[in-house]
Design a protein around this motif. Structure first.
Motif, PDB file in Angstrom:
ATOM      1  N   PHE A 173      38.042   3.690  89.502  1.00 45.52           N
ATOM      2  CA  PHE A 173      38.276   2.398  90.140  1.00 45.52           C
ATOM      3  C   PHE A 173      37.004   1.892  90.816  1.00 45.52           C
ATOM      4  O   PHE A 173      36.475   2.533  91.714  1.00 45.52           O
ATOM      5  CB  PHE A 173      39.435   2.509  91.125  1.00 45.52           C
ATOM      6  N   SER A 174      36.548   0.739  90.334  1.00 49.12           N
ATOM      7  CA  SER A 174      35.366  -0.035  90.720  1.00 49.12           C
ATOM      8  C   SER A 174      34.132   0.483  89.990  1.00 49.12           C
ATOM      9  O   SER A 174      34.083   1.639  89.536  1.00 49.12           O
ATOM     10  CB  SER A 174      35.129  -0.076  92.226  1.00 49.12           C
ATOM     11  N   ARG A 175      33.120  -0.381  89.910  1.00 49.85           N
ATOM     12  CA  ARG A 175      31.876  -0.001  89.229  1.00 49.85           C
ATOM     13  C   ARG A 175      30.664  -0.437  90.051  1.00 49.85           C
ATOM     14  O   ARG A 175      29.986  -1.411  89.715  1.00 49.85           O
ATOM     15  CB  ARG A 175      31.809  -0.587  87.827  1.00 49.85           C
ATOM     16  N   PRO A 176      30.384   0.276  91.122  1.00 53.07           N
ATOM     17  CA  PRO A 176      29.199  -0.019  91.921  1.00 53.07           C
ATOM     18  C   PRO A 176      27.936   0.348  91.156  1.00 53.07           C
ATOM     19  O   PRO A 176      27.985   1.028  90.123  1.00 53.07           O
ATOM     20  CB  PRO A 176      29.387   0.879  93.141  1.00 53.07           C
TER      21      PRO A 176
ATOM     22  N   LEU B 196      56.633  -0.578  85.453  1.00 55.93           N
ATOM     23  CA  LEU B 196      55.713  -0.444  86.586  1.00 55.93           C
ATOM     24  C   LEU B 196      54.450  -1.246  86.332  1.00 55.93           C
ATOM     25  O   LEU B 196      53.862  -1.186  85.243  1.00 55.93           O
ATOM     26  CB  LEU B 196      55.347   1.029  86.803  1.00 55.93           C
ATOM     27  N   GLU B 197      54.018  -1.962  87.361  1.00 55.73           N
ATOM     28  CA  GLU B 197      52.773  -2.719  87.326  1.00 55.73           C
ATOM     29  C   GLU B 197      51.923  -2.258  88.513  1.00 55.73           C
ATOM     30  O   GLU B 197      52.412  -2.206  89.646  1.00 55.73           O
ATOM     31  CB  GLU B 197      53.087  -4.207  87.443  1.00 55.73           C
ATOM     32  N   ILE B 198      50.660  -1.937  88.258  1.00 54.35           N
ATOM     33  CA  ILE B 198      49.772  -1.447  89.307  1.00 54.35           C
ATOM     34  C   ILE B 198      48.581  -2.388  89.434  1.00 54.35           C
ATOM     35  O   ILE B 198      47.816  -2.573  88.479  1.00 54.35           O
ATOM     36  CB  ILE B 198      49.291  -0.014  89.025  1.00 54.35           C
TER      37      ILE B 198
ATOM     38  N   ALA C  37      38.608  -3.753  91.383  1.00 54.13           N
ATOM     39  CA  ALA C  37      39.519  -4.363  92.341  1.00 54.13           C
ATOM     40  C   ALA C  37      39.856  -5.776  91.882  1.00 54.13           C
ATOM     41  O   ALA C  37      39.025  -6.481  91.316  1.00 54.13           O
ATOM     42  CB  ALA C  37      38.875  -4.400  93.723  1.00 54.13           C
ATOM     43  N   GLY C  38      41.116  -6.169  92.111  1.00 56.95           N
ATOM     44  CA  GLY C  38      41.563  -7.485  91.677  1.00 56.95           C
ATOM     45  C   GLY C  38      42.112  -7.501  90.266  1.00 56.95           C
ATOM     46  O   GLY C  38      42.399  -8.580  89.723  1.00 56.95           O
ATOM     47  N   LYS C  39      42.286  -6.305  89.663  1.00 59.70           N
ATOM     48  CA  LYS C  39      42.762  -6.216  88.286  1.00 59.70           C
ATOM     49  C   LYS C  39      43.994  -5.307  88.195  1.00 59.70           C
ATOM     50  O   LYS C  39      44.222  -4.437  89.029  1.00 59.70           O
ATOM     51  CB  LYS C  39      41.674  -5.643  87.376  1.00 59.70           C
ATOM     52  N   LEU C  40      44.778  -5.528  87.151  1.00 60.50           N
ATOM     53  CA  LEU C  40      45.875  -4.626  86.816  1.00 60.50           C
ATOM     54  C   LEU C  40      45.333  -3.456  86.009  1.00 60.50           C
ATOM     55  O   LEU C  40      44.375  -3.594  85.242  1.00 60.50           O
ATOM     56  CB  LEU C  40      46.938  -5.359  86.002  1.00 60.50           C
TER      57      LEU C  40
END
Length: 305
Positions: free
Chosen positions: A136-139, A179-181, A163-166
């Motif tokens: 989760f995320s790609r810094p 289920l939705e995440i 962040a901000g994505k399914l």
């Protein structure tokens, strides 16, 4: 019907999510029980999880998510799970993880030991291999990690959710699992603004929406983020018109609670007034549900929709 099981572990976390299609998701794992203390209120976590898996004749979780690598979210994980990276941690009785989910900081952080180091090495191994993991995320540090290990970040983006994505595979409430995440944190720009990882700030925060028939139930998992992180999440969601992604019927609150997650800069003596963003999240984000029932399963703390 999907179920949530919140395990009593004192100031630590482990939540089991059972989907209506039979899949099982584990959010964090912290075995905190002292076996030498018969009055210890913590559940015997490995025994409880193994018993649940035996009941459905399996030795794996479909997904294991470590929201961050602090001890109260990883304790004794190295003794419980099967790790592809370590031949010494693959004996009979260990529980397999079909997919391992971690924040990007779990790959890039240095100077680790114990269970945190084991999980980091497993995450790195799977990411380099290009399978069995979601990050989760790609810094910028994730790209640096790829370059150091001879792989291209572009070839691993199918394993990364910002962040901000399914989350792919959990983006359709009408699918079998219902289920939705939606991911709120970590945010890559915040990681890029710091020289080192900050585990709590960089922890995974997400909204899980469960559909049963015509009814949706929203659950907000806030890991251990503080009031500043919650404020960034609220502000960013509002700026992008994603306020609905902060609605909740069940709120898995940060277990730092009033110590850090209400108003860290202005703690009261007897009562702490939350920041405006935290107040909005806790009060206006809450959605009443008259058909929600919480069922007490003694030491297992089972809340069922």
């Amino acid at each position: 019907m999907a179920t949530l099981t919140f395990h009593p572990l004192n100031n630590a976390d482990c939540t089991r999510i059972d989907l209506k299609d039979g899949r099982k998701i584990l959010v964090d794992y912290a075995d905190m029980r002292n076996p030498d203390n018969p009055s210890d209120p913590c559940i015997d976590l490995p025994a409880a999880l193994r018993q649940d898996l035996r009941a459905v004749d399996r030795d794996y979780f479909d997904i294991v998510l470590f929201t961050h690598l602090d001890k109260d979210h990883t304790n004794r994980a190295g003794d419980f799970f099967h790790f592809e990276r370590f031949s010494t941690r693959q004996c009979d009785g260990r529980i397999k993880m079909h997919e391992l989910w971690v924040p990007a900081a779990a790959l890039t952080e240095e100077g680790l030991d114990g269970d945190a180091q084991i999980i980091r090495q497993e995450a790195r191994h799977r990411f380099i291999e290009g399978k069995g993991i979601r990050v989760f995320s790609r810094p910028g540090r994730l790209k640096d990690f790829c370059e150091k290990n001879g792989i291209r970040l572009e070839d691993r983006l199918h394993l990364v959710t910002d962040a901000g994505k399914l989350v792919p595979g959990f983006d359709d409430l009408n699918a079998a699992g219902g289920l939705e995440i939606f991911i709120h944190n970590p945010m890559a720009w915040r990681l890029n603004d710091r020289e080192v990882e900050e585990r709590n700030d960089d922890a995974v925060v997400f909204q899980a929406t469960f559909r049963e028939g015509a009814t949706d139930t929203r659950v907000l998992f806030a890991s251990d983020v503080d009031d500043i992180s919650l404020g960034h999440i609220v502000q960013t969601s509002k700026a992008h018109g994603n306020q609905d992604r902060l609605r909740w019927h069940v709120f898995k609150i940060p277990h730092h609670c009033s110590y850090k997650s209400l108003n860290w800069a202005d703690k009261g003596v007897d009562k702490t007034v939350p920041t405006e963003d935290v107040r909005w999240l806790c009060e206006e984000g809450a959605e009443p549900r008259h058909d929600f029932h919480q069922r007490d399963h003694s030491r297992q703390g089972d809340a069922t929709r």
